[in-house]
Design a protein around this motif. Structure first.
Motif, PDB file in Angstrom:
ATOM      1  N   GLY A   1       1.000  -1.438   0.035  1.00 32.66           N
ATOM      2  CA  GLY A   1      -0.011   0.224   0.016  1.00 32.66           C
ATOM      3  C   GLY A   1       0.793   1.280   0.103  1.00 32.66           C
ATOM      4  O   GLY A   1       0.262   2.310  -0.643  1.00 32.66           O
ATOM      5  N   THR A   2       2.018   1.023   0.748  1.00 30.20           N
ATOM      6  CA  THR A   2       2.691   2.515   0.751  1.00 30.20           C
ATOM      7  C   THR A   2       3.552   2.319  -0.482  1.00 30.20           C
ATOM      8  O   THR A   2       3.594   3.542  -1.313  1.00 30.20           O
ATOM      9  CB  THR A   2       3.936   2.067   1.931  1.00 30.20           C
ATOM     10  OG1 THR A   2       3.246   2.187   3.094  1.00 30.20           O
ATOM     11  CG2 THR A   2       4.981   3.497   1.970  1.00 30.20           C
ATOM     12  N   ALA A   3       4.095   1.322  -0.982  1.00 31.21           N
ATOM     13  CA  ALA A   3       5.151   1.057  -2.124  1.00 31.21           C
ATOM     14  C   ALA A   3       4.202   1.593  -3.593  1.00 31.21           C
ATOM     15  O   ALA A   3       4.862   2.441  -4.384  1.00 31.21           O
ATOM     16  CB  ALA A   3       5.607  -0.054  -2.241  1.00 31.21           C
TER      17      ALA A   3
ATOM     18  N   GLY B 129      -2.604   5.188  -0.783  1.00 28.29           N
ATOM     19  CA  GLY B 129      -2.991   6.473  -0.411  1.00 28.29           C
ATOM     20  C   GLY B 129      -3.131   6.430   0.983  1.00 28.29           C
ATOM     21  O   GLY B 129      -3.330   5.489   1.798  1.00 28.29           O
ATOM     22  N   PRO B 130      -3.399   7.620   1.739  1.00 25.65           N
ATOM     23  CA  PRO B 130      -3.655   7.669   3.257  1.00 25.65           C
ATOM     24  C   PRO B 130      -4.749   6.873   3.625  1.00 25.65           C
ATOM     25  O   PRO B 130      -4.861   6.575   5.179  1.00 25.65           O
ATOM     26  CB  PRO B 130      -3.655   9.166   3.402  1.00 25.65           C
ATOM     27  CG  PRO B 130      -3.992   9.842   2.132  1.00 25.65           C
ATOM     28  CD  PRO B 130      -3.591   8.962   1.234  1.00 25.65           C
ATOM     29  N   ASP B 131      -5.868   6.922   3.062  1.00 23.76           N
ATOM     30  CA  ASP B 131      -7.074   6.224   3.528  1.00 23.76           C
ATOM     31  C   ASP B 131      -7.218   4.827   3.386  1.00 23.76           C
ATOM     32  O   ASP B 131      -8.006   4.215   3.965  1.00 23.76           O
ATOM     33  CB  ASP B 131      -8.237   6.822   2.980  1.00 23.76           C
ATOM     34  CG  ASP B 131      -8.367   8.159   3.080  1.00 23.76           C
ATOM     35  OD1 ASP B 131      -8.299   8.876   4.135  1.00 23.76           O
ATOM     36  OD2 ASP B 131      -8.467   9.081   2.007  1.00 23.76           O
ATOM     37  N   PHE B 132      -6.044   4.290   2.725  1.00 22.52           N
ATOM     38  CA  PHE B 132      -6.079   2.696   2.671  1.00 22.52           C
ATOM     39  C   PHE B 132      -6.123   2.000   3.760  1.00 22.52           C
ATOM     40  O   PHE B 132      -5.267   2.162   4.609  1.00 22.52           O
ATOM     41  CB  PHE B 132      -4.959   2.425   1.685  1.00 22.52           C
ATOM     42  CG  PHE B 132      -4.732   0.878   1.618  1.00 22.52           C
ATOM     43  CD1 PHE B 132      -5.524   0.105   0.792  1.00 22.52           C
ATOM     44  CD2 PHE B 132      -3.607   0.078   1.952  1.00 22.52           C
ATOM     45  CE1 PHE B 132      -5.328  -1.247   0.506  1.00 22.52           C
ATOM     46  CE2 PHE B 132      -3.372  -1.234   1.979  1.00 22.52           C
ATOM     47  CZ  PHE B 132      -4.460  -1.805   0.997  1.00 22.52           C
ATOM     48  N   GLN B 133      -7.008   0.906   3.840  1.00 26.13           N
ATOM     49  CA  GLN B 133      -7.064   0.095   5.132  1.00 26.13           C
ATOM     50  C   GLN B 133      -7.321  -1.329   4.660  1.00 26.13           C
ATOM     51  O   GLN B 133      -7.974  -1.701   4.000  1.00 26.13           O
ATOM     52  CB  GLN B 133      -8.267   0.571   6.118  1.00 26.13           C
ATOM     53  CG  GLN B 133      -8.028   0.225   7.417  1.00 26.13           C
ATOM     54  CD  GLN B 133      -9.032   0.813   8.394  1.00 26.13           C
ATOM     55  OE1 GLN B 133     -10.025   1.583   7.977  1.00 26.13           O
ATOM     56  NE2 GLN B 133      -9.192   0.485   9.388  1.00 26.13           N
TER      57      GLN B 133
END
Ligand SMILES: NC(=O)c1ccc[n+]([C@@H]2O[C@H](COP(=O)([O-])OP(=O)(O)OC[C@H]3O[C@@H](n4cnc5c(N)ncnc54)[C@H](OP(=O)(O)O)[C@@H]3O)[C@@H](O)[C@H]2O)c1
Length: 411
Positions: free
Chosen positions: A259-261, A265-269
């Motif tokens: 998710g980071t690489a 995005g910041p809302d990804f969970q």
């Protein structure tokens, strides 16, 4: 040092004498010639390796036979010589925390790409911190967790995110992604031994409890759904019972790193659960595993498989998996997509296929890969190229309508 293009071999299957390694050798034997792959099998026991070649020779689907490379894990010179001759080493020799590291070091030094089927995330964390910069400096891809742990989760999430962006536009804010696993399968002795080895090491065991061990923690701190799911309940989405999924403590860490690489995005969970056929089954699935000492005693008493053993051909033929994944728009959860990843025996037949296809992908498709160096997740190293390979090899990735409730998990 030979340039990649000039190497004599494309893929070495390392740990080919193990239960899963033999399946990987059997898979490559059926596809290598058509795919144009020059390959070898490697391990410490020459007799076992030669027997594998003899068995492949007798097999009716065999297209090509591998070269044999004999080398023990403590023979540094031998490991380097092997890595210098090939483009990719695909490793199936575990527990990786006990014997995985020298192969990584040889791959970095000899500029050979690497993939494996470990599920030992703490080992991945230690080695990616230690060796990631050198892999990057040397232009080498190291990609762990390329089996059932964690390709359906990692590539399935990438596939779901791609579908969500296709449906609602490239600027959609990726929100909650939930994977629901259904499966029937069984465990090998090597898998059991790797879990026991990790639990018996207090440092690795402690590291394993961190949901963001490989990164991806949200800026505002962990949210309630980021914790490992340990409960059981009725799920309103599927209208069925859900329970903890045995591999979630591996897969969630990998997907969060991706998710980071891949900038989800910041809302990804990301969350992962198992589907249960009944409340009673869900309650049973939510019970913790017996402690490592008890599992080890069961292995010694012959009640669980020992290293080298695993599910029979007949049992594997009946086994299957299905991962349904819902990805939501963070700003409007009524906007979502569902996708499904499915296939046959998850832990062994399909794991052998997944790793073999990952190895061929690294050997032949480097120029189209999203990243070309570092200690990377499967989605961030091979991404769509590997999804397409797996689809061609019979593992299904598809968009699905919102699922009805009909499923059962047995492991
Ligand atoms: N990601 C997934 O979904 C997934 C699925 C399946 C398995 N796995 C993991 O894959 C690993 C293998 O599982 P398995 O059931 O196939 O195990 P296994 O049958 O016990 O095979 C282990 C392999 O490691 C080799 N090995 C052991 N010690 C060695 C040494 N000192 N030097 C060189 N080679 C050595 C063995 O060689 P010998 O034959 O000479 O003993 C054998 O080839 C485990 O860590 C398991 O957790 C992951």
């Amino acid at each position: 040092m030979a340039q990649r293009a000039a190497r004599e071999l494309d893929v070495v299957v390392w740990g080919a004498t193990g239960f899963t390694g033999q399946l990987a050798a059997a898979y490559l034997a059926t596809v290598a010639r058509t795919a144009g792959v020059r390959w070898a099998i490697g391990g410490r026991n020459e007799g076992k390796l030669r027997k594998i070649v003899a068995d492949l020779e007798a097999g009716k689907d065999t297209e090509s036979l591998p070269e044999v490379i004999v080398c023990s894990i403590d023979d540094t010179k031998g490991l380097h010589a092997m890595a210098a001759r090939t483009r990719v080493i695909a490793s199936l020799a575990g527990p990786f925390s006990q014997m995985g590291t020298p192969i990584l070091e040889a791959c970095i030094a000899e500029r050979c790409d690497y993939c494996d089927i470990t599920g030992e995330v703490p080992w991945v964390k230690i080695q990616s911190d230690r060796l990631g910069p050198a892999a990057e400096a040397n232009g080498v891809i190291l990609s762990s967790c390329c089996g059932f742990d964690s390709l359906p989760s990692d590539l399935g999430t990438l596939y779901a995110v791609t579908k969500l962006r296709e449906k609602f536009g490239p600027n959609v804010r990726i929100g909650k992604v939930t994977a629901y696993f259904d499966m029937m399968g069984s465990l090998s002795g090597g898998t059991l031994a790797s879990g026991i080895a990790m639990e018996n090491d207090p440092e690795l065991h402690k590291m394993n409890q961190n949901p963001f061990l490989l990164g991806g923690a949200p800026e505002g701190g962990p949210r309630p759904d980021d914790a490992d799911y340990k409960n059981y309940e009725q799920d309103p989405e599927l209208g069925t019972w859900i329970a903890p999924f045995g591999m979630a403590m591996i897969n969630t860490r990998i997907v969060r790193k991706s998710g980071t690489a891949l900038q989800y995005g910041p809302d990804f969970q990301y969350r992962e659960v198992a589907v249960a056929p009944s409340e009673k089954a869900a309650a049973k699935m939510a019970k913790p595993l017996p402690p490592a000492s008890k599992r080890q005693a069961m292995v010694e008493a012959g009640r669980l498989p020992k290293q080298g053993d695993g599910p029979s051909k007949e049992l594997r033929a009946k086994s299957w998996f299905r991962t349904r994944i819902k990805a939501e728009d963070a700003t409007d959860p009524s906007r979502y997509v569902w996708v499904q990843v499915s296939g046959g025996d998850p832990g062994y037949t399909e794991t052998a296929k997944m790793l073999s296809e990952a190895a061929i992908c690294l050997a032949q498709q480097r120029e189209v890969l999203p990243r070309t160096a570092g200690f990377l997740t499967p989605a961030s190293s091979m991404g769509t190229a590997l999804i397409e390979r797996l689809q061609a090899a019979g593992i299904r990735f598809e968009a699905i309508p919102s699922p009805a409730s009909s499923s059962s998990s047995k492991l």
